[in-house]
Design a protein around this motif. Structure first.
Motif, PDB file in Angstrom:
ATOM      1  N   ALA A   1      27.366  67.476  32.902  1.00  0.00           N
ATOM      2  CA  ALA A   1      26.596  66.405  33.532  1.00  0.00           C
ATOM      3  C   ALA A   1      26.352  66.686  35.008  1.00  0.00           C
ATOM      4  N   ARG A   2      27.367  67.157  35.683  1.00  0.00           N
ATOM      5  CA  ARG A   2      27.222  67.389  37.119  1.00  0.00           C
ATOM      6  C   ARG A   2      26.328  68.587  37.409  1.00  0.00           C
ATOM      7  N   MET A   3      26.417  69.607  36.568  1.00  0.00           N
ATOM      8  CA  MET A   3      25.532  70.759  36.757  1.00  0.00           C
ATOM      9  C   MET A   3      24.073  70.362  36.579  1.00  0.00           C
ATOM     10  N   ALA A   4      23.831  69.444  35.650  1.00  0.00           N
ATOM     11  CA  ALA A   4      22.456  69.032  35.348  1.00  0.00           C
ATOM     12  C   ALA A   4      22.000  67.847  36.193  1.00  0.00           C
ATOM     13  N   GLY A   5      22.915  67.262  36.972  1.00  0.00           N
ATOM     14  CA  GLY A   5      22.559  66.079  37.749  1.00  0.00           C
ATOM     15  C   GLY A   5      22.223  64.893  36.871  1.00  0.00           C
ATOM     16  N   ASP A   6      22.933  64.762  35.747  1.00  0.00           N
ATOM     17  CA  ASP A   6      22.637  63.724  34.745  1.00  0.00           C
ATOM     18  C   ASP A   6      23.620  62.567  34.931  1.00  0.00           C
ATOM     19  N   ARG A   7      23.190  61.522  35.613  1.00  0.00           N
ATOM     20  CA  ARG A   7      24.070  60.374  35.884  1.00  0.00           C
ATOM     21  C   ARG A   7      24.512  59.664  34.599  1.00  0.00           C
ATOM     22  N   ALA A   8      23.599  59.509  33.661  1.00  0.00           N
ATOM     23  CA  ALA A   8      23.946  58.797  32.424  1.00  0.00           C
ATOM     24  C   ALA A   8      25.035  59.531  31.659  1.00  0.00           C
ATOM     25  N   LEU A   9      24.912  60.849  31.570  1.00  0.00           N
ATOM     26  CA  LEU A   9      25.934  61.635  30.891  1.00  0.00           C
ATOM     27  C   LEU A   9      27.251  61.598  31.654  1.00  0.00           C
ATOM     28  N   GLU A  10      27.186  61.647  32.973  1.00  0.00           N
ATOM     29  CA  GLU A  10      28.409  61.597  33.778  1.00  0.00           C
ATOM     30  C   GLU A  10      29.134  60.270  33.590  1.00  0.00           C
ATOM     31  N   ALA A  11      28.378  59.172  33.573  1.00  0.00           N
ATOM     32  CA  ALA A  11      28.996  57.862  33.347  1.00  0.00           C
ATOM     33  C   ALA A  11      29.664  57.795  31.979  1.00  0.00           C
ATOM     34  N   HIS A  12      29.001  58.351  30.973  1.00  0.00           N
ATOM     35  CA  HIS A  12      29.568  58.361  29.620  1.00  0.00           C
ATOM     36  C   HIS A  12      30.863  59.170  29.580  1.00  0.00           C
TER      37      HIS A  12
ATOM     38  N   ASP B   1      43.050  68.127  23.424  1.00  0.00           N
ATOM     39  CA  ASP B   1      41.721  68.619  23.045  1.00  0.00           C
ATOM     40  C   ASP B   1      40.640  67.674  23.556  1.00  0.00           C
ATOM     41  N   ALA B   2      40.892  66.373  23.402  1.00  0.00           N
ATOM     42  CA  ALA B   2      39.906  65.388  23.847  1.00  0.00           C
ATOM     43  C   ALA B   2      39.677  65.497  25.347  1.00  0.00           C
ATOM     44  N   ARG B   3      40.756  65.636  26.103  1.00  0.00           N
ATOM     45  CA  ARG B   3      40.640  65.742  27.560  1.00  0.00           C
ATOM     46  C   ARG B   3      39.787  66.955  27.944  1.00  0.00           C
ATOM     47  N   SER B   4      39.986  68.056  27.243  1.00  0.00           N
ATOM     48  CA  SER B   4      39.226  69.265  27.520  1.00  0.00           C
ATOM     49  C   SER B   4      37.740  69.061  27.227  1.00  0.00           C
ATOM     50  N   HIS B   5      37.424  68.430  26.108  1.00  0.00           N
ATOM     51  CA  HIS B   5      36.021  68.202  25.749  1.00  0.00           C
ATOM     52  C   HIS B   5      35.346  67.241  26.734  1.00  0.00           C
ATOM     53  N   TYR B   6      36.050  66.185  27.144  1.00  0.00           N
ATOM     54  CA  TYR B   6      35.470  65.256  28.101  1.00  0.00           C
ATOM     55  C   TYR B   6      35.221  65.939  29.444  1.00  0.00           C
ATOM     56  N   ALA B   7      36.159  66.801  29.856  1.00  0.00           N
ATOM     57  CA  ALA B   7      35.973  67.539  31.105  1.00  0.00           C
ATOM     58  C   ALA B   7      34.763  68.467  31.009  1.00  0.00           C
ATOM     59  N   GLU B   8      34.578  69.073  29.840  1.00  0.00           N
ATOM     60  CA  GLU B   8      33.424  69.939  29.623  1.00  0.00           C
ATOM     61  C   GLU B   8      32.126  69.146  29.743  1.00  0.00           C
ATOM     62  N   ALA B   9      32.112  67.954  29.174  1.00  0.00           N
ATOM     63  CA  ALA B   9      30.927  67.102  29.262  1.00  0.00           C
ATOM     64  C   ALA B   9      30.671  66.691  30.711  1.00  0.00           C
ATOM     65  N   LEU B  10      31.731  66.385  31.435  1.00  0.00           N
ATOM     66  CA  LEU B  10      31.579  65.977  32.832  1.00  0.00           C
ATOM     67  C   LEU B  10      31.004  67.120  33.668  1.00  0.00           C
TER      68      LEU B  10
ATOM     69  N   GLY C   1      22.071  66.905  25.536  1.00  0.00           N
ATOM     70  CA  GLY C   1      22.521  66.962  24.145  1.00  0.00           C
ATOM     71  C   GLY C   1      23.856  67.657  24.004  1.00  0.00           C
ATOM     72  N   ALA C   2      24.032  68.774  24.719  1.00  0.00           N
ATOM     73  CA  ALA C   2      25.305  69.490  24.647  1.00  0.00           C
ATOM     74  C   ALA C   2      26.430  68.642  25.211  1.00  0.00           C
ATOM     75  N   GLY C   3      26.153  67.939  26.321  1.00  0.00           N
ATOM     76  CA  GLY C   3      27.179  67.075  26.902  1.00  0.00           C
ATOM     77  C   GLY C   3      27.547  65.922  25.987  1.00  0.00           C
TER      78      GLY C   3
END
Length: 489
Positions: free
Chosen positions: A280-291, A268-277, A248-250
């Motif tokens: 995703a990697r910390m959580a091992g969430d492939r779907a979030l990483e792809a997004h 700003d957008a680049r920073s937020h997308y990097a945060e989401a990435l 959800g946070a990602g």
């Protein structure tokens, strides 16, 4: 309905009558004009409790600048005019006044009826018709939580979840728990209800963006994002809940990043997308990483980094392949095609487009992510139009853009405006100025509902292309209306 107790203007600063607004009222009585205002508000989904007294206060100059809800209504009623044209003071001049002495404090409202969570608290509903930006209130609307429907939606999404301690912690950035005691602000572990509230906040932000675009929503969406990561820091006792919170946070980071992206704040957008990435990697969430990679590719294309767009789209496809969503693979192939088009690689672009169509034809499936609800036949056509436009094939681009606008679900108002703006630009650059002007006028009609710097920028480019054809009747009308249209502050 509660009314406002309004402090009268100070005698040493008498208000200046708003003669321009009085002239617009014409021969109608204040009550008749107020009825027109309420009807106009309903037309654009606003709800204001305008009455004859409010109109009188505007005309007397007691309201130097209306709040945002009234602003949207007035600009809808009088298209092509600015607040200044309507006799109001510039918003910055009202917002920027310094602090006052106690005897010149903002007016105090009477107590409001109890507000039920889940019912929108719209402007004018609980405080009567006289909301901020009258002569007695100078709060910045970006720093208040009750001035806008969008803020209410985000607030309610979080308030639906959890107990008071987590609510105090997560709502603090929104200014929604200013009186919580220190004990109340201590955070217990987050639970399933907090995760559900976070997921609902993401849905609400996307809904508002679909209808109205990003401008004006971005700043208010950043606070829930901080609250989301505060929930992550609070921890949870169940792994399933932790996974939901990370996801959800990602997703919220991506949504806020998209709002920044669409309103032209690329860094700003680049920073937020990097945060989401990273999430995703910390959580091992492939779907979030792809997004996250998907949106990074889109941003890189728009920011003039086509090679990065290709690499991000390819990375997204590697991550997404095991997820089993053909529609996601189709969208990611389109992201790659956009990058190849930016590199002027027609062959690479056509190969990616062919893959996008092949994946799309496999149909929808249960593996498709919720965030992909926007991706249908219209979006496929719209993204393909952008590819052909980048390659300079204006005729093919116009055909796909027109098809996208025709196919789009009316719910996605922003996308209809976007596709039509793409169509207008492709027609203009393809030597069809009259048709371009007609499409441009349709976009201007939609800009009363949609706030998007991207679309405004596209339309400005179209206007520049049409300038040499300004003597043509339809083109002249479009250029005149575009020049007089209100611009984003």
């Amino acid at each position: 309905m509660a009314s406002s107790t309004v402090t009268p203007p100070r005698p040493d600063r008498p208000p200046k009558p708003n003669l321009a607004f009085r002239q617009l009222r014409g021969q109608r009585s204040p009550a008749e004009f107020a009825a027109l205002v309420r009807r106009a508000a309903r037309e654009i989904g606003e709800r204001v409790s305008c009455d004859a007294r409010y109109i009188g206060r505007v005309e007397a100059g007691e309201i130097r600048c209306p709040n945002y809800a009234y602003e949207r209504v007035f600009l809808h009623m009088f298209p092509g005019r600015t607040l200044t044209d309507l006799g109001f003071a510039p918003r910055a001049s009202v917002r920027g006044r310094g602090s006052r002495a106690a005897d010149d404090a903002p007016c105090v409202h009477t107590a409001s009826p109890a507000h039920t969570i889940g019912e929108p608290r719209r402007t004018g509903e609980t405080h009567g018709a006289y909301e901020p930006y009258d002569t007695q209130n100078t709060q910045d609307p970006y720093d208040t939580h009750h001035n806008h429907e969008e803020s209410d939606v985000l607030r309610r999404a979080f308030m639906t979840g959890g107990g008071a301690t987590v609510a105090a912690a997560s709502l603090g950035p929104l200014g929604l728990a200013p009186h919580a005691s220190a004990a109340e602000r201590r955070v217990r572990h987050a639970g399933a209800s907090e995760a559900a509230a976070l997921e609902e906040a993401v849905r609400r932000i996307r809904l508002l963006d679909d209808r109205h675009g990003a401008d004006g929503l971005y700043r208010r969406a950043a606070a829930p994002l901080r609250a989301a990561y505060a929930l992550l820091d609070a921890g949870t006792t169940r792994q399933t809940t932790a996974d939901r919170l990370h996801s959800g946070a990602g997703e919220l980071a991506i949504s806020v990043g998209w709002l920044a992206h669409d309103s032209g704040r690329f860094d700003d957008a680049r920073s937020h997308y990097a945060e989401a990435l990273a999430t995703a990697r910390m959580a091992g969430d492939r779907a979030l990483e792809a997004h996250a990679f998907c949106n990074t590719a889109f941003l890189a294309r728009d920011a003039g980094r086509p090679r990065e767009a290709v690499r991000a789209a390819q990375a997204a496809q590697r991550v997404a392949r095991p997820l089993g969503s053909a529609r996601l693979m189709s969208l990611l192939a389109l992201r790659e095609a956009g990058g190849w088009a930016g590199l002027a690689d027609r062959a690479g672009c056509e190969q990616s487009l062919a893959r996008a169509h092949a994946f799309y034809e496999r149909g929808a499936s249960d593996a498709d992510a919720e965030w992909m609800s926007f991706y249908g036949e219209a979006e496929l056509a719209g993204l393909e139009a952008q590819c052909w436009s980048t390659l300079g094939d204006w005729r093919r681009a116009a055909r796909h853009a027109g098809r996208a606008a025709d196919l789009q679900d009316p719910h996605f108002t922003r996308n209809i405006a976007l596709y039509t703006a793409e169509l207008a630009d492709d027609l203009a650059r393809g030597g069809r100025p009259d048709e371009a002007a007609v499409a441009g006028m349709r976009v201007l009609d939609l800009l009363d509902q949609v706030q998007s710097s991207r679309i405004q920028g596209m339309l400005a480019g179209t206007a520049r292309v049409l300038l040499p054809h300004r003597r043509a009747g339809g083109v002249h009308e479009f250029l005149e209306r575009h020049a007089s249209a209100p611009r984003k502050a």
